[in-house]
Design a protein around this motif. Structure first.
Motif, mmCIF file in Angstrom:
data_model
loop_
_atom_site.group_PDB
_atom_site.id
_atom_site.type_symbol
_atom_site.label_atom_id
_atom_site.label_comp_id
_atom_site.label_asym_id
_atom_site.label_seq_id
_atom_site.Cartn_x
_atom_site.Cartn_y
_atom_site.Cartn_z
ATOM 1 N N ILE A 22 0.811 -1.229 0.000
ATOM 2 C CA ILE A 22 0.000 0.000 0.000
ATOM 3 C C ILE A 22 0.843 1.277 0.000
ATOM 4 C CG2 ILE A 22 -1.852 -1.218 1.189
ATOM 5 C CD1 ILE A 22 -1.078 0.269 3.727
ATOM 6 N N GLU A 23 2.124 1.153 0.358
ATOM 7 C CA GLU A 23 3.063 2.277 0.377
ATOM 8 C C GLU A 23 2.554 3.469 1.190
ATOM 9 O OE1 GLU A 23 4.633 3.340 -3.417
ATOM 10 O OE2 GLU A 23 5.390 1.320 -3.824
ATOM 11 N N LYS A 24 2.031 3.191 2.364
ATOM 12 C CA LYS A 24 1.672 4.281 3.273
ATOM 13 C C LYS A 24 2.934 5.014 3.715
ATOM 14 C CE LYS A 24 -0.623 5.318 7.664
ATOM 15 N NZ LYS A 24 -1.428 4.785 8.798
ATOM 16 N N TYR A 25 4.000 4.243 3.922
ATOM 17 C CA TYR A 25 5.308 4.792 4.272
ATOM 18 C C TYR A 25 6.271 4.486 3.127
ATOM 19 C CZ TYR A 25 3.207 4.585 8.944
ATOM 20 O OH TYR A 25 2.358 4.717 10.017
ATOM 21 N N HIS A 26 7.305 5.290 2.999
ATOM 22 C CA HIS A 26 8.344 5.016 2.010
ATOM 23 C C HIS A 26 8.899 3.622 2.301
ATOM 24 C CE1 HIS A 26 12.261 5.136 0.055
ATOM 25 N NE2 HIS A 26 11.860 6.209 -0.619
ATOM 26 N N PRO A 27 8.766 2.661 1.372
ATOM 27 C CA PRO A 27 9.119 1.259 1.651
ATOM 28 C C PRO A 27 10.535 1.051 2.187
ATOM 29 C CG PRO A 27 7.858 1.385 -0.362
ATOM 30 C CD PRO A 27 8.147 2.806 0.031
ATOM 31 N N ALA A 28 11.520 1.683 1.569
ATOM 32 C CA ALA A 28 12.907 1.485 2.009
ATOM 33 C C ALA A 28 13.124 2.066 3.407
ATOM 34 C CB ALA A 28 13.870 2.117 1.018
ATOM 35 N N HIS A 29 12.584 3.256 3.654
ATOM 36 C CA HIS A 29 12.732 3.868 4.978
ATOM 37 C C HIS A 29 12.013 3.036 6.045
ATOM 38 C CE1 HIS A 29 14.710 7.119 3.154
ATOM 39 N NE2 HIS A 29 13.685 7.897 2.880
#
Length: 333
Positions: A271-278
């Motif tokens: 869903i990419e609510k947050y930056h995936p890598a971070h």
């Protein structure tokens, strides 16, 4: 017309309040209202406040008839705000002269900015807390911990949009973290690379007097963040969903937490609510403390699920992280 209201709740702060008030009155940005609320002080705080009030018309003094606590006092102050922005000021801290100017300039850069804080120096030490500067990393880190300074400037409309209220805050403590977590849902948060506040450690402040409740409340907020991703944290795991240095965790609990962390990463990748890598980096860094439950096996477990690159990142990378797991495991056996 004033754009900023500075808010200062006070309770028995006679030793430090003169410095705190003076640091606000000496700001390079001068066009503000300054609301000070006394919460039933029994020392000379009120006398000191009134002396400043008579000398500077920007100060408006309010008082509770009895001690209502910091949460109700903060909400009372917020309800008085009529300006576009407000800025918190603790009665035992010291603001740098440019604090309001720098924070106002930053928050005006983008309409989506809901709050801005800065670096914080601990008084009488060389310690400086430097918050993350990348807004996406700020949001990701707020999933497990508070990385924003309370001495911040906030867009009034953003806080209203978030629906957050100190008066109805469900946890016993860590209300700052609760506020920032709510703001991060509806706005972008940012930080300045400069020191904007000098923070004082002493036994009378909330974070020192209620350290146990601070930690427990922070874990409850973290568990609620998982819930917003669709993951319910069982009650018996809330106390170890994130660990503080003095916390202990069993192997069984650590394994269950790992499953929850990996589930959160999988959902967020979708869903990419947050930056995936971070987000992955933040959860990997948080899980390092859980790894000590496994001793050296924790190193291999960490690398298996978070990768060698995450193993080499952060404060306890490589050999240092290996010693950390082994030493803590040896002491806790």
């Amino acid at each position: 017309m004033n754009k900023i209201t500075v808010l200062m709740p006070v309770f028995n702060s006679e030793m430090y309040i003169s410095q705190a008030i003076s640091s606000i009155l000496a700001q390079t940005f001068q066009n503000f209202c300054f609301y000070i609320l006394d919460d039933g002080s029994t020392d000379a705080s009120v006398k000191i406040i009134k002396r400043f009030m008579h000398a500077d018309p920007r100060i408006k003094f309010f008082s509770n008839k009895e001690n209502l606590g910091i949460l109700k006092s903060r909400q009372t102050l917020i309800d008085l705000v009529e300006t576009e922005f407000f800025a918190w000021m603790d009665s035992d801290d010291i603001a740098t002269p440019e604090r309001l100017q720098l924070q106002l300039e930053r928050i005006l850069e983008k309409n989506e900015y809901g709050g801005v804080s800065g670096a914080m120096k601990i008084i009488n030490t060389q310690s400086v807390h430097k918050p993350p500067l990348n807004s996406e990393m700020v949001k990701a880190q707020l999933f497990v911990q508070n990385v924003m300074s309370n001495m911040a400037m906030i867009r009034t409309s953003a806080l209203k949009k978030s629906g957050f209220s100190f008066a109805t805050f469900s946890s016993k403590s860590a209300s700052d973290y609760g506020m920032w977590a709510a703001l991060s849902e509806v706005s972008t948060l940012t930080n300045l690379p400069f020191i904007t506040n000098y923070y004082r450690h002493h036994t009378g402040q909330e974070s020192q007097a209620n350290a146990h409740y601070q930690r427990l409340s922070a874990k409850e907020i973290c568990a609620n963040n998982f819930k917003k991703l669709g993951i319910d944290i069982p009650n018996h795991l809330v106390t170890c969903i994130r660990l503080f240095p003095q916390d202990r965790v069993s192997k069984s609990e650590a394994k269950q937490i790992l499953s929850l962390y990996l589930a959160a990463i999988e959902i967020n990748n979708r869903i990419e609510k947050y930056h995936p890598a971070h987000f992955r980096t933040v959860l990997a860094d948080s899980y390092r403390r859980h790894c000590r439950a496994f001793g050296l096996l924790g190193i291999f477990l960490f690398i298996k699920h978070f990768g060698i690159s995450q193993f080499l990142k952060g404060h306890k990378y490589g050999w240092s992280f290996t010693l950390y797991c082994w030493n803590h495991y040896s002491r806790e056996k």
